[in-house]
Design an enzyme around this catalytic site. Sequence first.
Site, PDB file in Angstrom:
ATOM      1  N   HIS A   1      38.332 -31.731  25.372  1.00  0.00           N
ATOM      2  CA  HIS A   1      37.701 -30.506  25.887  1.00  0.00           C
ATOM      3  C   HIS A   1      36.362 -30.186  25.231  1.00  0.00           C
ATOM      4  O   HIS A   1      35.882 -29.062  25.336  1.00  0.00           O
ATOM      5  CB  HIS A   1      38.660 -29.313  25.728  1.00  0.00           C
ATOM      6  CG  HIS A   1      39.867 -29.418  26.609  1.00  0.00           C
ATOM      7  ND1 HIS A   1      40.987 -28.620  26.463  1.00  0.00           N
ATOM      8  CD2 HIS A   1      40.128 -30.220  27.667  1.00  0.00           C
ATOM      9  CE1 HIS A   1      41.884 -28.945  27.380  1.00  0.00           C
ATOM     10  NE2 HIS A   1      41.394 -29.908  28.117  1.00  0.00           N
TER      11      HIS A   1
ATOM     12  N   CYS B   1      17.539 -21.570  25.463  1.00  0.00           N
ATOM     13  CA  CYS B   1      16.887 -22.841  25.136  1.00  0.00           C
ATOM     14  C   CYS B   1      15.371 -22.594  25.042  1.00  0.00           C
ATOM     15  O   CYS B   1      14.868 -21.593  25.563  1.00  0.00           O
ATOM     16  CB  CYS B   1      17.205 -23.819  26.263  1.00  0.00           C
ATOM     17  SG  CYS B   1      16.519 -25.456  26.045  1.00  0.00           S
TER      18      CYS B   1
ATOM     19  N   THR C   1      51.108 -27.777  21.623  1.00  0.00           N
ATOM     20  CA  THR C   1      50.472 -27.480  22.918  1.00  0.00           C
ATOM     21  C   THR C   1      51.504 -26.914  23.888  1.00  0.00           C
ATOM     22  O   THR C   1      52.654 -27.361  23.895  1.00  0.00           O
ATOM     23  CB  THR C   1      49.783 -28.729  23.535  1.00  0.00           C
ATOM     24  OG1 THR C   1      49.261 -28.369  24.821  1.00  0.00           O
ATOM     25  CG2 THR C   1      50.701 -29.921  23.671  1.00  0.00           C
TER      26      THR C   1
ATOM     27  N   ASN D   1      56.779 -28.064  18.074  1.00  0.00           N
ATOM     28  CA  ASN D   1      56.296 -26.790  18.619  1.00  0.00           C
ATOM     29  C   ASN D   1      57.199 -25.668  18.105  1.00  0.00           C
ATOM     30  O   ASN D   1      58.312 -25.913  17.664  1.00  0.00           O
ATOM     31  CB  ASN D   1      56.329 -26.829  20.157  1.00  0.00           C
ATOM     32  CG  ASN D   1      55.375 -25.813  20.779  1.00  0.00           C
ATOM     33  OD1 ASN D   1      55.436 -24.620  20.485  1.00  0.00           O
ATOM     34  ND2 ASN D   1      54.480 -26.282  21.637  1.00  0.00           N
TER      35      ASN D   1
ATOM     36  N   ALA E   1      54.035 -26.622  12.679  1.00  0.00           N
ATOM     37  CA  ALA E   1      53.520 -27.986  12.521  1.00  0.00           C
ATOM     38  C   ALA E   1      53.154 -28.273  11.064  1.00  0.00           C
ATOM     39  O   ALA E   1      53.379 -29.377  10.566  1.00  0.00           O
ATOM     40  CB  ALA E   1      52.304 -28.183  13.422  1.00  0.00           C
TER      41      ALA E   1
HETATM   42  P1  OAD Z   1      48.145 -22.785  24.021  1.00  0.00           P
HETATM   43  O1  OAD Z   1      47.644 -21.540  23.395  1.00  0.00           O
HETATM   44  O2  OAD Z   1      48.379 -22.778  25.486  1.00  0.00           O
HETATM   45  O3  OAD Z   1      49.531 -23.210  23.348  1.00  0.00           O
HETATM   46  C1  OAD Z   1      49.714 -23.256  21.960  1.00  0.00           C
HETATM   47  C2  OAD Z   1      51.073 -23.857  21.674  1.00  0.00           C
HETATM   48  O4  OAD Z   1      51.207 -24.020  20.272  1.00  0.00           O
HETATM   49  C3  OAD Z   1      52.264 -22.996  22.135  1.00  0.00           C
HETATM   50  O5  OAD Z   1      53.184 -23.817  22.822  1.00  0.00           O
HETATM   51  C4  OAD Z   1      52.856 -22.470  20.825  1.00  0.00           C
HETATM   52  O6  OAD Z   1      54.271 -22.305  20.884  1.00  0.00           O
HETATM   53  C5  OAD Z   1      52.482 -23.572  19.855  1.00  0.00           C
HETATM   54  N1  OAD Z   1      52.325 -23.147  18.447  1.00  0.00           N
HETATM   55  C6  OAD Z   1      51.765 -22.007  17.966  1.00  0.00           C
HETATM   56  N2  OAD Z   1      51.741 -22.000  16.631  1.00  0.00           N
HETATM   57  C7  OAD Z   1      52.296 -23.181  16.227  1.00  0.00           C
HETATM   58  C8  OAD Z   1      52.563 -23.779  14.947  1.00  0.00           C
HETATM   59  N3  OAD Z   1      52.234 -23.173  13.808  1.00  0.00           N
HETATM   60  N4  OAD Z   1      53.145 -24.998  14.929  1.00  0.00           N
HETATM   61  C9  OAD Z   1      53.497 -25.642  16.095  1.00  0.00           C
HETATM   62  N5  OAD Z   1      53.261 -25.112  17.312  1.00  0.00           N
HETATM   63  C10 OAD Z   1      52.680 -23.914  17.392  1.00  0.00           C
HETATM   64  O7  OAD Z   1      47.148 -23.954  23.587  1.00  0.00           O
HETATM   65  P2  OAD Z   1      46.868 -25.362  24.282  1.00  0.00           P
HETATM   66  O8  OAD Z   1      48.133 -25.973  24.787  1.00  0.00           O
HETATM   67  O9  OAD Z   1      46.055 -26.144  23.340  1.00  0.00           O
HETATM   68  O10 OAD Z   1      41.223 -25.312  27.162  1.00  0.00           O
HETATM   69  O11 OAD Z   1      45.974 -24.943  25.504  1.00  0.00           O
HETATM   70  C11 OAD Z   1      45.417 -25.937  26.312  1.00  0.00           C
HETATM   71  C12 OAD Z   1      44.029 -25.567  26.757  1.00  0.00           C
HETATM   72  O12 OAD Z   1      44.056 -24.295  27.380  1.00  0.00           O
HETATM   73  C13 OAD Z   1      43.033 -25.373  25.630  1.00  0.00           C
HETATM   74  O13 OAD Z   1      42.450 -26.586  25.185  1.00  0.00           O
HETATM   75  C14 OAD Z   1      41.990 -24.507  26.235  1.00  0.00           C
HETATM   76  C15 OAD Z   1      42.881 -23.539  26.974  1.00  0.00           C
HETATM   77  O14 OAD Z   1      42.357 -23.020  28.077  1.00  0.00           O
HETATM   78  C16 OAD Z   1      40.015 -24.882  27.564  1.00  0.00           C
HETATM   79  O15 OAD Z   1      39.472 -23.909  27.111  1.00  0.00           O
HETATM   80  C17 OAD Z   1      39.425 -25.750  28.612  1.00  0.00           C
END
Ligand code: OAD
Length: 255
Positions: A122, A151, A191, A216, A234
């Site tokens: 990303h 810019c 994630t 997770n 994690a």
């Molecule tokens: P999310 O915010 O959707 O999900 C975070 C995940 O991490 C959740 O499933 C939580 O349960 C888990 N979590 C939180 N704290 C944790 C810990 N200490 N240890 C283990 N797990 C934990 O984030 P992403 O899945 O990364 O993209 O979101 C995907 C994309 O959506 C991002 O890259 C971003 C967003 O929109 C863009 O901006 C294009």
Amino acid sequence: MMTEEERIKEACRWLSQFKNIAILTGAGISKESGIPTFRGKDGMWKKYRVEEMATPYAFQQDPRKVWEWYDWRRQLIMKANPNPAHRTIAEMENIYPKFTVITQNVDGLHKRAGCKNLIELHGNIWRARCIDEERIFGFTEVPLRHIPPQCECGSLIRPDVVWFGEPMPKKEVAEAFTLAEECDVMMVVGTSALVAPAASLPYAAKKNHAYIIEVNLESTPITTIADVSLFGMAGEILPELWSNVKKELDNDKSE
Ligand code: OAD
């Protein structure tokens, strides 16, 4: 139903047996570094959801608001340091012949922890580009003196990250799918697995008979296909798992 101890043992067995490992990470891995995730109440900025803020439409409508959100995230990220989960993954990279981290995060913490084989699907929050010239450059001013930044040519600058509704970087996506298809074990860390195409990578790995280990706080769509799900932080689970794997690898060496 396996106990936590049995699940760790199983994950440990695959990680000590196989040599081609892919790691997929999301915002949860950086949570313990003090960077909020996107989903859940903790991920909200003011009253906005990420799907309302990270879009070309939002930027077109109100570049100031979008940049204020990024300025807030950049300030948090600047103060943050890699946590034990990032550091464990960087250490793992030194042991396996084939090891790649595929991240959805734009915070650069994997690189700061020492990861070299890294695919940032990303983009990166410390890069920006002019919306007209398409020139990409390092952009590290924090906090921003002028929002929205401009810019030299007079056009607006935007963060060099992928927004909803925008195409993904082709080369990185192709590479990530090849790695997913070829790996023996895929570990999916922090994630929600709701955003494509990253969310499809564990399915591609599974289809090609890789073992899936999920780490997770809670269950996600991946839990149903994971061979083992380890629930917890994690930054605690990864070091524990890795210390068990290292013991196993040392035993194998001395046998
Ligand atoms: P999310 O915010 O959707 O999900 C975070 C995940 O991490 C959740 O499933 C939580 O349960 C888990 N979590 C939180 N704290 C944790 C810990 N200490 N240890 C283990 N797990 C934990 O984030 P992403 O899945 O990364 O993209 O979101 C995907 C994309 O959506 C991002 O890259 C971003 C967003 O929109 C863009 O901006 C294009």
